[in-house]
Write a protein that holds these residues in place. Structure first.
Motif, PDB file in Angstrom:
ATOM      1  N   ARG A 287     -56.160 125.423  -0.894  1.00  0.00           N
ATOM      2  CA  ARG A 287     -57.339 124.815  -2.224  1.00  0.00           C
ATOM      3  C   ARG A 287     -58.576 124.403  -2.708  1.00  0.00           C
ATOM      4  O   ARG A 287     -59.154 124.317  -3.752  1.00  0.00           O
ATOM      5  CB  ARG A 287     -57.677 123.193  -0.807  1.00  0.00           C
ATOM      6  N   ASN A 288     -59.432 125.593  -1.780  1.00  0.00           N
ATOM      7  CA  ASN A 288     -61.120 125.687  -1.988  1.00  0.00           C
ATOM      8  C   ASN A 288     -61.012 126.932  -3.475  1.00  0.00           C
ATOM      9  O   ASN A 288     -61.950 127.088  -4.583  1.00  0.00           O
ATOM     10  CB  ASN A 288     -62.020 126.865  -1.372  1.00  0.00           C
ATOM     11  N   LEU A 289     -60.181 127.698  -3.605  1.00  0.00           N
ATOM     12  CA  LEU A 289     -59.328 128.916  -5.029  1.00  0.00           C
ATOM     13  C   LEU A 289     -59.128 127.890  -5.914  1.00  0.00           C
ATOM     14  O   LEU A 289     -59.769 127.887  -7.099  1.00  0.00           O
ATOM     15  CB  LEU A 289     -58.171 129.548  -3.969  1.00  0.00           C
ATOM     16  N   VAL A 290     -58.104 127.415  -5.546  1.00  0.00           N
ATOM     17  CA  VAL A 290     -58.002 126.404  -7.480  1.00  0.00           C
ATOM     18  C   VAL A 290     -59.313 125.218  -7.478  1.00  0.00           C
ATOM     19  O   VAL A 290     -59.231 125.742  -8.497  1.00  0.00           O
ATOM     20  CB  VAL A 290     -56.735 125.729  -6.843  1.00  0.00           C
ATOM     21  N   TYR A 291     -59.907 124.602  -6.974  1.00  0.00           N
ATOM     22  CA  TYR A 291     -61.158 123.821  -7.749  1.00  0.00           C
ATOM     23  C   TYR A 291     -62.091 124.668  -7.281  1.00  0.00           C
ATOM     24  O   TYR A 291     -63.287 124.305  -7.827  1.00  0.00           O
ATOM     25  CB  TYR A 291     -60.622 122.800  -6.370  1.00  0.00           C
ATOM     26  N   SER A 292     -62.053 125.989  -7.870  1.00  0.00           N
ATOM     27  CA  SER A 292     -63.637 126.494  -7.767  1.00  0.00           C
ATOM     28  C   SER A 292     -63.370 126.930  -9.265  1.00  0.00           C
ATOM     29  O   SER A 292     -62.559 126.771 -10.317  1.00  0.00           O
ATOM     30  CB  SER A 292     -63.198 128.487  -6.729  1.00  0.00           C
ATOM     31  N   ASN A 293     -64.170 127.411  -9.991  1.00  0.00           N
ATOM     32  CA  ASN A 293     -64.407 128.126 -11.045  1.00  0.00           C
ATOM     33  C   ASN A 293     -63.507 129.291 -11.254  1.00  0.00           C
ATOM     34  O   ASN A 293     -63.171 129.292 -12.374  1.00  0.00           O
ATOM     35  CB  ASN A 293     -65.895 128.711 -11.502  1.00  0.00           C
ATOM     36  N   PHE A 294     -63.345 130.461 -10.678  1.00  0.00           N
ATOM     37  CA  PHE A 294     -62.364 131.030 -10.808  1.00  0.00           C
ATOM     38  C   PHE A 294     -60.835 130.482 -11.174  1.00  0.00           C
ATOM     39  O   PHE A 294     -60.039 130.946 -11.561  1.00  0.00           O
ATOM     40  CB  PHE A 294     -62.171 132.284  -9.767  1.00  0.00           C
ATOM     41  N   GLY A 295     -60.619 129.337  -9.933  1.00  0.00           N
ATOM     42  CA  GLY A 295     -59.477 128.553 -10.331  1.00  0.00           C
ATOM     43  C   GLY A 295     -58.447 128.086 -11.506  1.00  0.00           C
ATOM     44  O   GLY A 295     -57.788 127.847 -12.014  1.00  0.00           O
ATOM     45  N   ARG A 296     -60.176 127.912 -11.716  1.00  0.00           N
ATOM     46  CA  ARG A 296     -60.369 126.516 -13.232  1.00  0.00           C
ATOM     47  C   ARG A 296     -59.360 128.125 -13.984  1.00  0.00           C
ATOM     48  O   ARG A 296     -58.908 127.537 -14.695  1.00  0.00           O
ATOM     49  CB  ARG A 296     -61.094 126.429 -14.012  1.00  0.00           C
ATOM     50  N   GLY A 297     -59.499 128.952 -14.140  1.00  0.00           N
ATOM     51  CA  GLY A 297     -58.854 130.722 -14.757  1.00  0.00           C
ATOM     52  C   GLY A 297     -58.026 130.866 -14.568  1.00  0.00           C
ATOM     53  O   GLY A 297     -56.577 131.029 -15.417  1.00  0.00           O
ATOM     54  N   ILE A 298     -57.024 130.181 -13.283  1.00  0.00           N
ATOM     55  CA  ILE A 298     -55.756 130.256 -12.498  1.00  0.00           C
ATOM     56  C   ILE A 298     -55.310 129.792 -13.484  1.00  0.00           C
ATOM     57  O   ILE A 298     -54.447 129.666 -14.376  1.00  0.00           O
ATOM     58  CB  ILE A 298     -55.541 130.589 -11.325  1.00  0.00           C
TER      59      ILE A 298
END
Length: 351
Positions: A193-204
């Motif tokens: 959840r934290n990865l998806v909504y992080s800045n890096f997750g936006r790249g994903i």
């Protein structure tokens, strides 16, 4: 002047509400871990639930870890991986070798978290190797690469007699308990959840929409893919470690293409691009397998048929590209609320 003061107060209330939403949710993880750990310890200790139900609940937790980790690649990143059982096998075998041949028997129960972590790290390193071909392949071609990877891992394990070969490894100590399954499940879901909504997750997420446009918008697509595959592989290895020490027996046949298909069914049943969907899909799939157990091997025919009908009539699954509110960060809800208010104001007819 009064209108300006009212506007400032309105924005102040919005900022305070958003801040409270962000800060308030920071206490959610330790509270859930504390309550869940105590309950998962008390339930088997006082035999509040049937041991069979406890076993099913632990399998549900392991399957949730597998579904959420695969959903990161297939759902959020937009790739198509069909070899998730290979990473699970790496984590299972590495953790078993640690608990049975490296860690002393009298310390295995205490150092079991290190074995879980070792299985996850080993699977992540293998995921790094698999991520490299994803730079040049996508879609069906990546599916062929990951399928080949699953078959390669299975063949390598079958031809190494030091780890049992095709016979597998029996007599594994039962170190997986409800508290460990609960903690690993909560940490996996929270990390995703934290990865998806992080800045890096936006790249994903941008890779799923258009990889070329993401590259043009200065997204480091290679770095994003590496991180996505390694995180997904890591948690698959963690699930494999828990699975091996719960089943107490592993062999190459346990981690064949059928196991990868089961994980795919969980992901697409619950819905791509949804953490809540992965939880629902893994729970429904695991319980259905137990309910249909009287049918014998016919239940393994019904589950692929379920996937076929799902792809025909609901391609995105139950929660496809949707999420429960408590999985969405407070600032996301706050920003979407402001966006809706601005849209309503802009769409309103001028007086």
């Amino acid at each position: 002047m009064s209108n300006q003061v009212a506007t400032l107060q309105k924005w102040r209330d919005r900022i305070l509400a958003g801040w409270e939403a962000i800060v308030g949710r920071r206490w959610l993880l330790p509270v859930l871990l504390g309550i869940g750990f105590v309950l998962s310890f008390l339930i088997p200790h006082f035999r509040l639930i049937n041991p069979y139900i406890q076993l099913v609940v632990m399998y549900v937790g392991i399957n949730i870890i597998l579904a959420t980790s695969l959903n990161l690649v297939n759902g959020y990143m937009g790739e198509f991986s069909v070899g998730h059982a290979g990473f699970m096998a790496v984590g299972a075998y590495v953790s078993v070798l640690l608990t049975m041949r490296v860690i002393p028997n009298n310390l295995a129960a205490w150092l079991f978290p290190l074995a879980i972590l070792g299985g996850g790290v080993a699977a992540a390193l293998v995921g790094l190797v698999v991520a490299v071909p994803s730079f040049r392949t996508r879609g069906d071609y990546l599916a062929i690469v990951t399928l080949a990877f699953n078959m390669i891992v299975k063949s390598i394990i079958e031809n190494i007699d030091a780890i049992g070969g095709p016979r597998g490894i029996p007599g594994i100590p039962k170190l997986t308990t409800m508290p460990w399954v609960f903690v690993c499940t909560i940490v996996a879901v929270w990390a995703m959840r934290n990865l998806v909504y992080s800045n890096f997750g936006r790249g994903i997420l941008s890779l799923r929409e258009d990889e070329i446009a993401s590259d043009l918008m200065s997204v480091n697509t290679r770095q994003v893919k590496l991180l996505g595959f390694m995180v997904s592989s890591f948690f698959a290895g963690v699930a494999g470690a828990l699975f091996a020490h719960l089943l107490q027996f592993i062999s190459p046949k346990v981690f064949d293409i059928l196991k990868s298909t089961d994980i795919l069914i969980m992901v697409y049943l619950g819905g791509i691009g949804s953490i809540a969907g992965s939880i629902l899909g893994a729970t429904i799939f695991t319980i259905l397998l137990e309910v249909l157990r009287p049918l014998g091997y016919f239940r393994f025919v019904l589950m692929p048929l379920l996937l076929i009908f799902l792809m025909l009539y609901r391609p995105r699954g139950i929660m496809g590209l949707r999420e429960f509110r408590w999985f969405i960060p407070g600032y996301e809800l706050f920003a979407s609320k402001i966006w809706r208010e601005k849209r309503e104001v802009s769409d309103a007819p001028a007086s």
